[in-house]
Design a protein around this motif. Structure first.
Motif: not given
Length: 162
Positions: A95-97, A122-125, A148-149, A157-162
């Motif tokens: 994210i920061s990159e 469960n928190t994104l900062i 999505h993240g 959401e559990g499927e990342c391989a779509r």
């Protein structure tokens, strides 16, 4: 809905010596159909206070997303990334990159940002710059990926391989 908090970190703003233009600019950048602003506060550049506030927002309010602004530069008082690193349990360097890389196309000063991002439970900062223009630009770079993240983080959401 993504429960969101905005934390403005500014000595002058916390003392009422400067109007916070960045927090409201961030709020205006968020799609109201996706993000629900549940918390907004201005605090000074104090390591312990930043840590306490982030922990409160994560552990007590259980927000999904915290967007900080301010305190990511080279000033001796700029300690937002250090405070964030103290409270997160997982780093999210992409994210920061991404913010720095995309900002470099706009200004060479982007390389001076020390912003970081990470997960506490469960928190994104995410740390954003203190200027309204810089915060909104950086946020616009990452907004498409955040839902999505956060869905994965929340377990909806559990499927990342779509």
């Amino acid at each position: 809905m993504i429960r969101t908090g905005i934390l403005t970190i500014s000595d002058k703003g916390s003392r009422g010596e400067r109007v916070d233009g960045t927090g409201p600019a961030i709020k205006d950048s968020l799609d109201e159909n996706i993000y629900k602003l549940d918390y907004y506060k201005i605090i000074p550049d104090e390591m312990d206070l930043i840590c306490e506030e982030l922990i409160y927002m994560c552990d007590e309010l259980k927000l999904d997303l915290i967007l900080t602004n301010g305190g990511t530069g080279f000033s001796k008082r700029d300690v937002t990334p250090e405070a964030t690193m103290k409270v997160i349990k997982k780093q999210t360097p992409g994210i920061s990159e991404a913010m720095r890389q995309m900002s470099l196309a706009i200004t060479p000063k982007a390389m001076l940002s020390r912003a970081t991002a990470g997960i506490r439970d469960n928190t994104l900062i995410v740390n954003l710059p203190g200027s309204p223009k810089g915060a909104v630009e950086n946020l616009s770079f990452i907004l498409p990926a955040l839902p999505h993240g956060i869905e994965i983080l929340k377990g909806t959401e559990g499927e990342c391989a779509r």
